[in-house]
Design a protein around this motif. Structure first.
Motif, PDB file in Angstrom:
ATOM      1  N   LEU A  93       0.824  -1.209   0.000  1.00 17.15           N
ATOM      2  CA  LEU A  93       0.000   0.000   0.000  1.00 17.15           C
ATOM      3  C   LEU A  93       0.863   1.265   0.000  1.00 17.15           C
ATOM      4  O   LEU A  93       0.524   2.246  -0.673  1.00 17.15           O
ATOM      5  N   GLU A  94       1.953   1.238   0.734  1.00 13.99           N
ATOM      6  CA  GLU A  94       2.843   2.409   0.747  1.00 13.99           C
ATOM      7  C   GLU A  94       3.480   2.621  -0.616  1.00 13.99           C
ATOM      8  O   GLU A  94       3.622   3.759  -1.081  1.00 13.99           O
ATOM      9  N   ILE A  95       3.865   1.544  -1.273  1.00 14.32           N
ATOM     10  CA  ILE A  95       4.442   1.646  -2.612  1.00 14.32           C
ATOM     11  C   ILE A  95       3.415   2.194  -3.591  1.00 14.32           C
ATOM     12  O   ILE A  95       3.722   3.052  -4.427  1.00 14.32           O
ATOM     13  N   PHE A  96       2.171   1.727  -3.478  1.00 14.06           N
ATOM     14  CA  PHE A  96       1.096   2.274  -4.308  1.00 14.06           C
ATOM     15  C   PHE A  96       0.934   3.767  -4.061  1.00 14.06           C
ATOM     16  O   PHE A  96       0.813   4.566  -5.004  1.00 14.06           O
ATOM     17  N   ALA A  97       0.960   4.168  -2.785  1.00 12.19           N
ATOM     18  CA  ALA A  97       0.788   5.582  -2.449  1.00 12.19           C
ATOM     19  C   ALA A  97       1.921   6.424  -3.010  1.00 12.19           C
ATOM     20  O   ALA A  97       1.701   7.520  -3.538  1.00 12.19           O
ATOM     21  N   VAL A 122       3.737  10.213  -9.711  1.00 20.53           N
ATOM     22  CA  VAL A 122       3.553   9.921 -11.125  1.00 20.53           C
ATOM     23  C   VAL A 122       3.446  11.191 -11.962  1.00 20.53           C
ATOM     24  O   VAL A 122       3.929  11.243 -13.102  1.00 20.53           O
ATOM     25  N   GLY A 123       2.861  12.229 -11.410  1.00 21.71           N
ATOM     26  CA  GLY A 123       2.713  13.468 -12.156  1.00 21.71           C
ATOM     27  C   GLY A 123       3.994  14.255 -12.317  1.00 21.71           C
ATOM     28  O   GLY A 123       4.029  15.221 -13.096  1.00 21.71           O
ATOM     29  N   ALA A 134       6.260   7.379 -25.169  1.00 16.81           N
ATOM     30  CA  ALA A 134       4.923   6.778 -25.251  1.00 16.81           C
ATOM     31  C   ALA A 134       3.875   7.585 -24.501  1.00 16.81           C
ATOM     32  O   ALA A 134       2.745   7.121 -24.317  1.00 16.81           O
ATOM     33  N   GLY A 135       4.250   8.768 -24.015  1.00 15.43           N
ATOM     34  CA  GLY A 135       3.307   9.602 -23.287  1.00 15.43           C
ATOM     35  C   GLY A 135       3.556   9.572 -21.789  1.00 15.43           C
ATOM     36  O   GLY A 135       4.587   9.053 -21.328  1.00 15.43           O
ATOM     37  N   PRO A 136       2.646  10.109 -20.997  1.00 16.86           N
ATOM     38  CA  PRO A 136       2.833  10.164 -19.542  1.00 16.86           C
ATOM     39  C   PRO A 136       2.934   8.766 -18.925  1.00 16.86           C
ATOM     40  O   PRO A 136       2.334   7.814 -19.405  1.00 16.86           O
ATOM     41  N   MET A 137       3.693   8.678 -17.850  1.00 15.99           N
ATOM     42  CA  MET A 137       3.826   7.429 -17.111  1.00 15.99           C
ATOM     43  C   MET A 137       2.493   7.074 -16.471  1.00 15.99           C
ATOM     44  O   MET A 137       1.762   7.942 -16.012  1.00 15.99           O
ATOM     45  N   SER A 138       2.162   5.806 -16.434  1.00 16.89           N
ATOM     46  CA  SER A 138       0.908   5.386 -15.809  1.00 16.89           C
ATOM     47  C   SER A 138       1.170   4.849 -14.408  1.00 16.89           C
ATOM     48  O   SER A 138       2.226   4.252 -14.143  1.00 16.89           O
ATOM     49  N   VAL A 139       0.200   5.044 -13.519  1.00 17.70           N
ATOM     50  CA  VAL A 139       0.331   4.566 -12.148  1.00 17.70           C
ATOM     51  C   VAL A 139       0.434   3.045 -12.120  1.00 17.70           C
ATOM     52  O   VAL A 139       1.244   2.472 -11.376  1.00 17.70           O
ATOM     53  N   GLY A 140      -0.379   2.378 -12.919  1.00 20.97           N
ATOM     54  CA  GLY A 140      -0.353   0.920 -12.934  1.00 20.97           C
ATOM     55  C   GLY A 140       1.011   0.374 -13.305  1.00 20.97           C
ATOM     56  O   GLY A 140       1.495  -0.604 -12.702  1.00 20.97           O
ATOM     57  N   PHE A 141       1.650   0.980 -14.295  1.00 21.89           N
ATOM     58  CA  PHE A 141       2.989   0.558 -14.714  1.00 21.89           C
ATOM     59  C   PHE A 141       3.992   0.754 -13.583  1.00 21.89           C
ATOM     60  O   PHE A 141       4.796  -0.135 -13.271  1.00 21.89           O
ATOM     61  N   LEU A 142       3.923   1.916 -12.927  1.00 22.80           N
ATOM     62  CA  LEU A 142       4.853   2.204 -11.827  1.00 22.80           C
ATOM     63  C   LEU A 142       4.652   1.245 -10.662  1.00 22.80           C
ATOM     64  O   LEU A 142       5.615   0.711 -10.110  1.00 22.80           O
TER      65      LEU A 142
END
Length: 377
Positions: free
Chosen positions: A237-241, A247-248, A255-263
């Protein structure tokens, strides 16, 4: 509870530590550059792994130490290298235009106040952003010191439990706030000194302590097996946070902006692999014994990681600028910067730090090493 510790050198800890340092370095020197943003987008996870390693190493070094021995060993480990790194960092800040660091995406504060906080390893600002982790380390050391006063290794299990019970609810709340879009107010710590409460990062120290306890006891009670599973969930959960929060700030890549799911998926995978290596390295320390020459080399890599971490942003940005001024592209400049940072960190760790440490020991009347822990310090 058994307090027996492995007598073998745990080579995996230094290898993981060095790998994490390289990851963090490449991340910091590439994530604001569109053409380099995919070089190491998950590199920030190295900091979380550092905290896990600290949980292992600090529990080990404190297990047979008196309070004074522990204080001496931690002071001599942290401060001499930090003082030398501060000299390097501040010297570069005084001699290199600040626009160089802005162009590299490296945050700096060239003020005497930031220098002072970078010498004492506490405060609200530092010469550069990497220092934000050190007050958190000091807070964990303080908690371990209280455990030593309270009964030594017998108190380490309650410390690990306390960290789990304090950190996991916070990480649940933090991740929920980011998904639902509500503010935490005072409980949003950012990179400031409120992180010394260990509510956010205590999970990682707890994981390291549980790994060490598993290696010492060979088993955990049912309650602690549940808490270990819970703290691993909290780490996710901390890594997700963290991914949601940064991410912004990435430069848009090809390929465009980085996605949260990829990170999140990449960071979780790397964290899981490195945590497994840490645990297995402890478990099989007596079996995985490298040849002396290999052990010395890996040990040197482990020792230089701390100064490398402290100087990599400012020195790295300086070398990137100089290399690109001579016609190298971003990737080539980064390949030049890494060995320069490594060589400077090696000089600090192998020559400057031992000299300064011995001078401090003579000045304060501290003779010899404060502790003789077998794990990397």
């Amino acid at each position: 509870m058994s307090t027996e510790r492995p007598s073998s050198y745990v080579v995996g800890l230094d290898l993981v530590r060095f790998a994490c340092t390289l990851m963090v370095c490449v991340f910091h020197l590439s994530w604001h550059k569109a053409e380099m943003v995919t070089a190491m987008p998950f590199g920030w996870i190295g900091v979380q792994v550092f905290f896990v390693i600290s949980g292992v190493v600090i529990a080990n070094s404190a297990a047979r130490a008196s309070p004074l021995q522990f204080l001496k060993s931690r002071f001599l480990r942290l401060y001499p290298a930090a003082w030398l790194a501060a000299v390097v960092n501040f010297g570069l800040l005084l001699s290199v235009p600040l626009t160089v660091f802005g162009a590299a995406g490296v945050w700096v504060d060239p003020t005497p106040r930031a220098l002072w906080y970078s010498l004492v390893l506490g405060g609200t600002t530092f010469l550069t952003s990497a220092y934000w982790t050190l007050p958190i380390e000091l807070a964990f050391y303080g908690l371990i010191l209280l455990a030593i006063f309270g009964g030594g290794v017998r108190r380490f299990l309650p410390v690990a439990r306390l960290l789990v019970l304090a950190s996991v609810p916070y990480c649940i709340l933090l991740s929920r706030s980011l998904v639902a879009g509500f503010e935490l107010g005072w409980l949003e710590f950012g990179y400031g000194p409120k992180n010394m409460f260990l509510l956010r990062h205590g999970i990682y120290f707890a994981i390291g302590m549980y790994f060490w306890l598993l290696n010492s006891q060979r088993r955990l009670a049912l309650l602690d097996r549940v808490l270990l599973a819970l703290v691993l969930l909290g780490a996710g959960l901390e890594i997700f946070a963290r991914a949601m929060q940064i991410v912004g700030s990435y430069a848009p890549g090809p390929a465009g902006p980085m996605s949260v799911g990829f990170l999140v998926s990449g960071a979780l995978a790397i964290f899981a692999v490195l945590a497994a290596i840490i645990y297995l390295s402890l478990r099989h320390a007596r079996d995985w014994v490298p040849r002396p020459a290999v052990a010395r080399t890996v040990r040197s890599l482990g020792l230089l990681t701390y100064p490398f971490y402290l100087i990599h942003e400012i020195l790295g940005a300086t070398v990137l600028h100089a290399a690109q001024q001579r016609g190298l592209g971003p990737a080539g400049a980064l390949l030049v910067a890494l060995p320069v940072i490594g060589a400077t960190a090696w000089l600090i760790a192998m020559h400057g730090e031992p000299l300064l440490r011995r001078a401090i020991e003579r000045l304060l009347g501290w003779q010899g090493r404060a502790t003789r822990a077998t794990l990397p310090r």
